[in-house]
Design a protein around this motif. Structure first.
Motif, PDB file in Angstrom:
ATOM      1  N   PHE A 218       0.836  -1.203   0.000  1.00  0.00           N
ATOM      2  CA  PHE A 218       0.000   0.000   0.000  1.00  0.00           C
ATOM      3  C   PHE A 218       0.874   1.257   0.000  1.00  0.00           C
ATOM      4  N   ASN A 219       1.889   1.266   0.850  1.00  0.00           N
ATOM      5  CA  ASN A 219       2.759   2.438   0.953  1.00  0.00           C
ATOM      6  C   ASN A 219       3.558   2.679  -0.324  1.00  0.00           C
ATOM      7  N   LYS A 220       4.142   1.624  -0.873  1.00  0.00           N
ATOM      8  CA  LYS A 220       4.975   1.772  -2.071  1.00  0.00           C
ATOM      9  C   LYS A 220       4.167   2.242  -3.278  1.00  0.00           C
ATOM     10  N   ASN A 221       2.882   1.928  -3.290  1.00  0.00           N
ATOM     11  CA  ASN A 221       2.035   2.306  -4.422  1.00  0.00           C
ATOM     12  C   ASN A 221       1.129   3.495  -4.115  1.00  0.00           C
ATOM     13  N   ASN A 222       1.433   4.174  -3.008  1.00  0.00           N
ATOM     14  CA  ASN A 222       0.786   5.450  -2.668  1.00  0.00           C
ATOM     15  C   ASN A 222      -0.737   5.361  -2.518  1.00  0.00           C
ATOM     16  N   PHE A 223      -1.223   4.242  -1.997  1.00  0.00           N
ATOM     17  CA  PHE A 223      -2.636   4.169  -1.662  1.00  0.00           C
ATOM     18  C   PHE A 223      -2.878   4.914  -0.351  1.00  0.00           C
ATOM     19  N   THR A 224      -4.015   5.593  -0.282  1.00  0.00           N
ATOM     20  CA  THR A 224      -4.307   6.442   0.867  1.00  0.00           C
ATOM     21  C   THR A 224      -4.990   5.648   1.978  1.00  0.00           C
ATOM     22  N   PHE A 225      -4.425   5.747   3.185  1.00  0.00           N
ATOM     23  CA  PHE A 225      -5.060   5.160   4.363  1.00  0.00           C
ATOM     24  C   PHE A 225      -6.089   6.142   4.920  1.00  0.00           C
ATOM     25  N   VAL A 226      -7.237   5.595   5.349  1.00  0.00           N
ATOM     26  CA  VAL A 226      -8.257   6.438   5.984  1.00  0.00           C
ATOM     27  C   VAL A 226      -8.740   5.764   7.262  1.00  0.00           C
ATOM     28  N   LYS A 227      -9.262   6.567   8.164  1.00  0.00           N
ATOM     29  CA  LYS A 227      -9.875   6.057   9.384  1.00  0.00           C
ATOM     30  C   LYS A 227     -11.388   6.148   9.255  1.00  0.00           C
ATOM     31  N   LEU A 228     -12.078   5.158   9.788  1.00  0.00           N
ATOM     32  CA  LEU A 228     -13.538   5.182   9.831  1.00  0.00           C
ATOM     33  C   LEU A 228     -14.054   5.577  11.204  1.00  0.00           C
ATOM     34  N   SER A 229     -13.227   5.356  12.222  1.00  0.00           N
ATOM     35  CA  SER A 229     -13.674   5.579  13.596  1.00  0.00           C
ATOM     36  C   SER A 229     -12.455   5.655  14.505  1.00  0.00           C
ATOM     37  N   ASP A 230     -12.634   6.250  15.662  1.00  0.00           N
ATOM     38  CA  ASP A 230     -11.570   6.251  16.664  1.00  0.00           C
ATOM     39  C   ASP A 230     -11.512   4.931  17.430  1.00  0.00           C
ATOM     40  N   THR A 231     -12.511   4.088  17.227  1.00  0.00           N
ATOM     41  CA  THR A 231     -12.541   2.781  17.877  1.00  0.00           C
ATOM     42  C   THR A 231     -12.259   1.690  16.841  1.00  0.00           C
ATOM     43  N   ILE A 232     -11.953   0.493  17.321  1.00  0.00           N
ATOM     44  CA  ILE A 232     -11.697  -0.646  16.439  1.00  0.00           C
ATOM     45  C   ILE A 232     -13.036  -1.281  16.083  1.00  0.00           C
ATOM     46  N   LEU A 233     -13.337  -1.351  14.778  1.00  0.00           N
ATOM     47  CA  LEU A 233     -14.614  -1.875  14.305  1.00  0.00           C
ATOM     48  C   LEU A 233     -14.452  -3.287  13.751  1.00  0.00           C
ATOM     49  N   ARG A 234     -15.476  -4.108  13.965  1.00  0.00           N
ATOM     50  CA  ARG A 234     -15.522  -5.391  13.280  1.00  0.00           C
ATOM     51  C   ARG A 234     -15.694  -5.150  11.782  1.00  0.00           C
ATOM     52  N   THR A 235     -15.356  -6.158  10.966  1.00  0.00           N
ATOM     53  CA  THR A 235     -15.457  -6.016   9.517  1.00  0.00           C
ATOM     54  C   THR A 235     -16.866  -5.625   9.093  1.00  0.00           C
ATOM     55  N   SER A 236     -17.869  -6.259   9.661  1.00  0.00           N
ATOM     56  CA  SER A 236     -19.250  -5.944   9.271  1.00  0.00           C
ATOM     57  C   SER A 236     -19.618  -4.519   9.649  1.00  0.00           C
ATOM     58  N   THR A 237     -19.239  -4.088  10.850  1.00  0.00           N
ATOM     59  CA  THR A 237     -19.534  -2.721  11.285  1.00  0.00           C
ATOM     60  C   THR A 237     -18.810  -1.703  10.417  1.00  0.00           C
ATOM     61  N   ALA A 238     -17.540  -1.971  10.130  1.00  0.00           N
ATOM     62  CA  ALA A 238     -16.754  -1.061   9.296  1.00  0.00           C
ATOM     63  C   ALA A 238     -17.349  -0.942   7.894  1.00  0.00           C
ATOM     64  N   SER A 239     -17.813  -2.045   7.343  1.00  0.00           N
ATOM     65  CA  SER A 239     -18.392  -2.037   5.995  1.00  0.00           C
ATOM     66  C   SER A 239     -19.652  -1.186   5.932  1.00  0.00           C
ATOM     67  N   ILE A 240     -20.508  -1.315   6.938  1.00  0.00           N
ATOM     68  CA  ILE A 240     -21.744  -0.538   6.962  1.00  0.00           C
ATOM     69  C   ILE A 240     -21.441   0.939   7.184  1.00  0.00           C
ATOM     70  N   ASN A 241     -20.501   1.219   8.082  1.00  0.00           N
ATOM     71  CA  ASN A 241     -20.111   2.600   8.340  1.00  0.00           C
ATOM     72  C   ASN A 241     -19.559   3.249   7.074  1.00  0.00           C
ATOM     73  N   ALA A 242     -18.640   2.565   6.407  1.00  0.00           N
ATOM     74  CA  ALA A 242     -18.039   3.103   5.185  1.00  0.00           C
ATOM     75  C   ALA A 242     -19.088   3.291   4.093  1.00  0.00           C
ATOM     76  N   SER A 243     -20.001   2.348   3.951  1.00  0.00           N
ATOM     77  CA  SER A 243     -21.054   2.457   2.940  1.00  0.00           C
ATOM     78  C   SER A 243     -21.927   3.687   3.180  1.00  0.00           C
ATOM     79  N   SER A 244     -22.269   3.923   4.430  1.00  0.00           N
ATOM     80  CA  SER A 244     -23.098   5.089   4.771  1.00  0.00           C
ATOM     81  C   SER A 244     -22.369   6.393   4.465  1.00  0.00           C
ATOM     82  N   ILE A 245     -21.075   6.449   4.788  1.00  0.00           N
ATOM     83  CA  ILE A 245     -20.290   7.654   4.512  1.00  0.00           C
ATOM     84  C   ILE A 245     -20.188   7.894   3.011  1.00  0.00           C
TER      85      ILE A 245
END
Length: 257
Positions: A218-245
């Protein structure tokens, strides 16, 4: 709009209808007659999952008559700015991800494989049939006119290598440093969106986190890291959160254009 039962019928079947009569499959006959208990003479909506909606009348237990086949009751243009969620398949909860991302408005769902993935032993072709069925039911329930596409599973690195210049990709991360949250990253993409449209992806990793090899790529190919939350989310929670955003960004972006 009227509150009628909806049924998704593929574009190919709609095109091959003769005399406005649509013959139903065994599964559709069961759904119409046993689940929804639609009586002869009653109307339902038919959608091809590609923007068109027709009214249809049940004329027999296994047959519907499409009303004004050449002139849909409603048509919705495809979005210029398409939204995608790429998800490393979790041990459990992926079917819920499919349902909820579909209801929210995601256009593409990309199953991914990664080094730290827990559930790698999948009969993928069989799973894909079931997943498409789940998406179809979610489209009918949510009254969407465009059915999202679920793509063939790919390794995360191979998938990223295959992206083109019409796509923008952000990668969700938890413990790595990043200056962006997903909202901020999306706002930075608006100049690109103004010019070209395209697909805007967020990638959700495995619950065990990305491997050092994947982080290096990811770093070598300059992909951008983003945060979805200040807490650690399960995959399902993160997917729904990201979809809503993602979906809210598209709504807001269309309003200001």
């Amino acid at each position: 709009m009227e509150d009628l039962t909806r049924l998704i019928i593929s574009h190919e079947r709609i095109e091959n209808i003769k005399n406005n009569n649509l013959e139903l499959t065994k599964e559709e006959v069961h759904y119409i007659n046993k689940v929804m208990r639609i009586k002869n003479g009653k109307e339902i909506f038919i959608s091809n999952g590609e923007g068109s909606l027709w009214k249809a009348k049940k004329v027999k237990n296994d047959c519907l008559e499409i009303i004004q086949l050449k002139k849909p009751y409603l048509f919705q243009e495809k979005e210029n700015y398409l939204l995608g969620i790429a998800v490393v398949i979790p041990k459990s909860g992926f079917e819920d991800i499919l349902k909820m991302c579909t209801e929210i408005g995601i256009d593409f769902i990309q199953p991914l494989f990664s080094e730290r993935q827990v559930n790698k032993n999948l009969n993928f072709s069989r799973k894909l049939l079931r997943w498409n069925s789940i998406i179809k039911e979610a489209v009918e329930q949510s009254e969407r006119l465009w059915k999202p596409s679920i793509l063939n599973g790919m390794d995360i690195i191979e998938w990223l290598k295959s992206r083109n210049n019409q796509e923008r990709v952000s990668i969700s991360i938890t413990r790595e440093e990043t200056i962006y949250d997903l909202n901020h990253w999306l706002r930075k993409q608006q100049e690109f969106a103004n010019k070209k449209g395209g697909i805007f992806w967020n990638v959700i990793g495995p619950e065990g986190g990305w491997s050092s090899k994947e982080i290096d790529f990811f770093n070598k190919n300059n992909f951008t890291f983003v945060k979805l939350s200040d807490t650690i989310l399960r995959t399902s929670t993160a997917s729904i959160n990201a979809s809503s955003i993602l979906n809210q960004w598209r709504i807001d972006f269309k309003l200001i254009r």
